[in-house]
Design a protein around this motif. Structure first.
Motif, PDB file in Angstrom:
ATOM      1  N   LEU A  60     -13.188   1.851  63.379  1.00  0.00           N
ATOM      2  CA  LEU A  60     -13.848   2.902  62.608  1.00  0.00           C
ATOM      3  C   LEU A  60     -14.857   3.670  63.448  1.00  0.00           C
ATOM      4  CD1 LEU A  60     -14.449   0.950  59.273  1.00  0.00           C
ATOM      5  CD2 LEU A  60     -12.708   2.695  59.705  1.00  0.00           C
ATOM      6  N   LEU A  61     -15.372   3.047  64.503  1.00  0.00           N
ATOM      7  CA  LEU A  61     -16.322   3.738  65.371  1.00  0.00           C
ATOM      8  C   LEU A  61     -15.682   4.929  66.067  1.00  0.00           C
ATOM      9  CD1 LEU A  61     -18.125   0.675  67.014  1.00  0.00           C
ATOM     10  CD2 LEU A  61     -19.000   2.157  65.196  1.00  0.00           C
ATOM     11  N   GLU A  62     -14.368   4.853  66.280  1.00  0.00           N
ATOM     12  CA  GLU A  62     -13.649   5.925  66.961  1.00  0.00           C
ATOM     13  C   GLU A  62     -12.977   6.875  65.975  1.00  0.00           C
ATOM     14  OE1 GLU A  62     -14.199   5.856  70.097  1.00  0.00           O
ATOM     15  OE2 GLU A  62     -15.107   3.863  69.998  1.00  0.00           O
ATOM     16  N   GLY A  63     -13.032   6.545  64.684  1.00  0.00           N
ATOM     17  CA  GLY A  63     -12.353   7.363  63.689  1.00  0.00           C
ATOM     18  C   GLY A  63     -13.103   8.660  63.399  1.00  0.00           C
ATOM     19  N   GLU A  64     -12.358   9.671  63.011  1.00  0.00           N
ATOM     20  CA  GLU A  64     -12.980  10.937  62.642  1.00  0.00           C
ATOM     21  C   GLU A  64     -13.705  10.766  61.306  1.00  0.00           C
ATOM     22  OE1 GLU A  64      -9.581  13.473  62.628  1.00  0.00           O
ATOM     23  OE2 GLU A  64      -9.806  13.992  64.745  1.00  0.00           O
ATOM     24  N   ASP A  65     -14.730  11.565  61.100  1.00  0.00           N
ATOM     25  CA  ASP A  65     -15.571  11.422  59.910  1.00  0.00           C
ATOM     26  C   ASP A  65     -14.769  11.525  58.620  1.00  0.00           C
ATOM     27  OD1 ASP A  65     -17.769  11.062  61.488  1.00  0.00           O
ATOM     28  OD2 ASP A  65     -18.533  13.116  61.269  1.00  0.00           O
ATOM     29  N   HIS A  66     -13.829  12.469  58.574  1.00  0.00           N
ATOM     30  CA  HIS A  66     -13.075  12.638  57.325  1.00  0.00           C
ATOM     31  C   HIS A  66     -12.200  11.422  57.044  1.00  0.00           C
ATOM     32  CE1 HIS A  66     -10.019  14.133  60.246  1.00  0.00           C
ATOM     33  NE2 HIS A  66      -9.174  13.591  59.393  1.00  0.00           N
ATOM     34  N   ALA A  67     -11.739  10.743  58.100  1.00  0.00           N
ATOM     35  CA  ALA A  67     -10.934   9.540  57.904  1.00  0.00           C
ATOM     36  C   ALA A  67     -11.783   8.404  57.357  1.00  0.00           C
ATOM     37  CB  ALA A  67     -10.274   9.127  59.223  1.00  0.00           C
ATOM     38  N   VAL A  68     -12.966   8.216  57.918  1.00  0.00           N
ATOM     39  CA  VAL A  68     -13.846   7.141  57.465  1.00  0.00           C
ATOM     40  C   VAL A  68     -14.268   7.365  56.014  1.00  0.00           C
ATOM     41  CG1 VAL A  68     -16.056   5.989  57.849  1.00  0.00           C
ATOM     42  CG2 VAL A  68     -14.657   6.680  59.800  1.00  0.00           C
ATOM     43  N   ARG A  69     -14.474   8.633  55.645  1.00  0.00           N
ATOM     44  CA  ARG A  69     -14.876   8.919  54.266  1.00  0.00           C
ATOM     45  C   ARG A  69     -13.793   8.562  53.267  1.00  0.00           C
ATOM     46  NH1 ARG A  69     -17.270  13.653  56.542  1.00  0.00           N
ATOM     47  NH2 ARG A  69     -15.432  14.867  55.955  1.00  0.00           N
ATOM     48  N   ALA A  91     -12.010   5.853  53.391  1.00  0.00           N
ATOM     49  CA  ALA A  91     -11.872   4.395  53.311  1.00  0.00           C
ATOM     50  C   ALA A  91     -12.192   3.915  51.903  1.00  0.00           C
ATOM     51  CB  ALA A  91     -12.796   3.727  54.333  1.00  0.00           C
ATOM     52  N   GLY A  92     -11.305   3.096  51.351  1.00  0.00           N
ATOM     53  CA  GLY A  92     -11.494   2.575  50.005  1.00  0.00           C
ATOM     54  C   GLY A  92     -11.537   1.070  49.980  1.00  0.00           C
ATOM     55  N   ARG A  93     -11.149   0.520  48.863  1.00  0.00           N
ATOM     56  CA  ARG A  93     -11.279  -0.922  48.648  1.00  0.00           C
ATOM     57  C   ARG A  93     -10.464  -1.727  49.656  1.00  0.00           C
ATOM     58  NH1 ARG A  93     -12.946  -4.515  44.973  1.00  0.00           N
ATOM     59  NH2 ARG A  93     -11.710  -6.416  44.678  1.00  0.00           N
ATOM     60  N   GLY A  94      -9.276  -1.229  50.011  1.00  0.00           N
ATOM     61  CA  GLY A  94      -8.451  -1.976  50.952  1.00  0.00           C
ATOM     62  C   GLY A  94      -9.156  -2.187  52.279  1.00  0.00           C
ATOM     63  N   MET A  95      -9.721  -1.121  52.839  1.00  0.00           N
ATOM     64  CA  MET A  95     -10.434  -1.245  54.107  1.00  0.00           C
ATOM     65  C   MET A  95     -11.684  -2.103  53.942  1.00  0.00           C
ATOM     66  SD  MET A  95     -10.909  -0.763  57.294  1.00  0.00           S
ATOM     67  CE  MET A  95      -9.832   0.507  57.971  1.00  0.00           C
ATOM     68  N   ARG A  96     -12.386  -1.945  52.821  1.00  0.00           N
ATOM     69  CA  ARG A  96     -13.583  -2.769  52.600  1.00  0.00           C
ATOM     70  C   ARG A  96     -13.227  -4.247  52.517  1.00  0.00           C
ATOM     71  NH1 ARG A  96     -14.884   1.499  49.031  1.00  0.00           N
ATOM     72  NH2 ARG A  96     -14.307   0.235  47.223  1.00  0.00           N
ATOM     73  N   ASP A  97     -12.095  -4.568  51.870  1.00  0.00           N
ATOM     74  CA  ASP A  97     -11.687  -5.969  51.761  1.00  0.00           C
ATOM     75  C   ASP A  97     -11.339  -6.544  53.136  1.00  0.00           C
ATOM     76  OD1 ASP A  97     -12.070  -6.020  49.060  1.00  0.00           O
ATOM     77  OD2 ASP A  97      -9.947  -5.856  48.522  1.00  0.00           O
ATOM     78  N   VAL A  98     -10.586  -5.777  53.911  1.00  0.00           N
ATOM     79  CA  VAL A  98     -10.131  -6.258  55.219  1.00  0.00           C
ATOM     80  C   VAL A  98     -11.302  -6.466  56.175  1.00  0.00           C
ATOM     81  CG1 VAL A  98      -8.839  -5.600  57.284  1.00  0.00           C
ATOM     82  CG2 VAL A  98      -7.800  -5.327  55.030  1.00  0.00           C
ATOM     83  N   THR A  99     -12.319  -5.613  56.078  1.00  0.00           N
ATOM     84  CA  THR A  99     -13.418  -5.644  57.058  1.00  0.00           C
ATOM     85  C   THR A  99     -14.692  -6.292  56.506  1.00  0.00           C
ATOM     86  OG1 THR A  99     -14.175  -3.436  56.396  1.00  0.00           O
ATOM     87  CG2 THR A  99     -12.554  -3.568  58.178  1.00  0.00           C
ATOM     88  N   ARG A 100     -14.649  -6.825  55.300  1.00  0.00           N
ATOM     89  CA  ARG A 100     -15.867  -7.322  54.650  1.00  0.00           C
ATOM     90  C   ARG A 100     -16.635  -8.292  55.518  1.00  0.00           C
ATOM     91  NH1 ARG A 100     -16.354 -11.876  52.154  1.00  0.00           N
ATOM     92  NH2 ARG A 100     -14.101 -12.107  51.930  1.00  0.00           N
TER      93      ARG A 100
END
Length: 404
Positions: free
Chosen positions: A191-200, A202-211
């Motif tokens: 996510l540090l390398e991701g573009e801002d619009h991509a990070v915005r 991010a939903g529950r799936g990404m939050r679950d995987v990276t919690r």
């Protein structure tokens, strides 16, 4: 048990102290971090005053690399009659205790499999270990009385004891805890390398995987270093799986369309194995040997779409897996999109468990029904009420004649 000492007032140590104090055990808190010590004491976890005589048990809640030296120092000072620890690695600290000449007859390795993303005494909870596994790793030299005292500690914290040899424990947690943490951290780092619009997006799936990636980096480096022998081979195997996955995707972009079938079959097989592995840790709702899920009815506000999104997020923070969910009926004449368009709500509705759950009697108007394993119903209820939700438990799951 009448008295205990907890050395280390972080999340786990303070949670143990809170649980013991709530059960009437006189608990002494010890920590070189004076601020952490004062906060834990202010929360009612125990007294910062040292004991006047050896306590019944000392719980060593410090990083793995500090376990052996801490035990040796406190045994020399005769802090307790029995010692245990809470480190997520067991073989190396035990070997280091032997090298330092610790009395291992009164030492029982321990590891409560519970935690939160946030660390420190402010995040501690007396019910953190409720119905969670707590591994104890006695060795041949461990006395029966020491093991019984450690088992009493587990019971007072309302946890479920599991006895394992230290190497077996380390291989187990490498698979179910340490490897997932590495993968979560590596995924979150993208996510540090991701573009801002991509990070915005991010939903529950990404939050679950990276919690779990939100954990203390220095502490986790210490844990992984102490269990390197078990984690390393798993990462090597995973590296091969990642190579195969990348190769299959490359073939799908570079080969001619008529050659895509084999690559797609390889990719499907990789994902199928993941689905089968996931099934090993969760008995499907209504499957063989499954207990009927508990049904929690949660009242939603007027803006049901946003309320549902917030509710799912709070369930995620409570670290509970839903076995299904029954959405409220849509009022006549209203726009159903307020529920169906809620982020990730469709994922829950379309899950097999949720489809089976749809045969249940609908929840009360304006409420959503969460189906969870019976042993987590009370902790989830408490967690949601802490966050302001109105929750009540409905009768056990039933099916109408309309369902199979």
């Amino acid at each position: 048990m009448h008295s205990a000492a907890v050395v280390g007032t972080g999340l786990i140590g303070t949670s143990i102290a809170l649980a013991l104090t709530a059960r009437g055990v006189t608990t002494h808190l010890i920590d070189r971090d004076r601020d952490s010590l004062r906060i834990a004491a202010a929360r009612g976890a125990g007294t910062p005053e040292p004991p006047s005589a050896p306590v019944d048990i000392a719980v060593i809640a410090v990083p793995p690399s500090d376990i052996a030296r801490t035990i040796a120092d406190h045994q020399k000072a005769e802090l307790a009659k029995v010692y245990t620890d809470v480190a997520s690695v067991k073989a190396l600290p035990h070997a280091e205790c032997l090298a330092l000449g610790c009395d291992t007859t009164v030492l029982v390795g321990g590891h409560p499999l519970a935690g939160r993303e946030r660390s420190g005494p402010l995040s501690a909870r007396a019910d953190l270990f409720q119905d969670r596994h707590w591994v104890l790793t006695p060795t041949p030299e461990t006395s029966e009385s020491a093991l019984n005292r450690a088992l009493e500690l587990v019971s007072l914290c309302n946890a479920v004891p599991v006895l394992l040899d230290p190497p077996d424990h380390d291989r187990a947690v490498a698979l179910i805890s340490h490897l997932p943490h590495v993968m979560a951290s590596l995924t979150a780092a993208r996510l540090l390398e991701g573009e801002d619009h991509a990070v915005r997006l991010a939903g529950r799936g990404m939050r679950d995987v990276t919690r779990v990636a939100a954990g203390d980096a220095a502490l986790w480096a210490d844990i992984l270093a102490a269990n390197a022998a078990a984690v390393g081979p798993l990462l090597t195997e995973l590296t091969e799986d990642l190579r195969r996955t990348a190769e299959a995707l490359s073939r799908l972009t570079e080969d001619s369309p008529e050659q895509h079938g084999a690559a797609l079959a390889d990719l499907t097989e990789i994902l199928r194995r993941g689905s089968e592995g996931r099934a090993r840790i969760a008995t499907p709702y209504g499957g063989p040997g499954a207990h009927p899920p508990a049904a929690l009815s949660v009242a939603l506000g007027d803006d049901r779409g946003r309320q549902l999104e917030r509710l799912l997020d709070d369930v995620g923070h409570a670290r509970v897996d839903l076995e299904g969910m029954v959405l409220p009926p849509v009022p006549n004449g209203s726009d159903a999109s307020d529920v169906r368009d809620a982020p990730d709500a469709s994922d829950v509705r379309d899950a097999p468990d949720a489809r089976r759950a749809s045969h249940r009697v609908p929840p009360p108007h304006g409420s959503v029904e969460l189906l969870v394993a019976p042993d987590v119903a009370r902790p989830l209820t408490d967690a949601l009420r802490d966050r302001g939700w109105a929750v009540r438990q409905r009768p056990a799951a039933t099916r109408t004649s309309a369902g199979p």
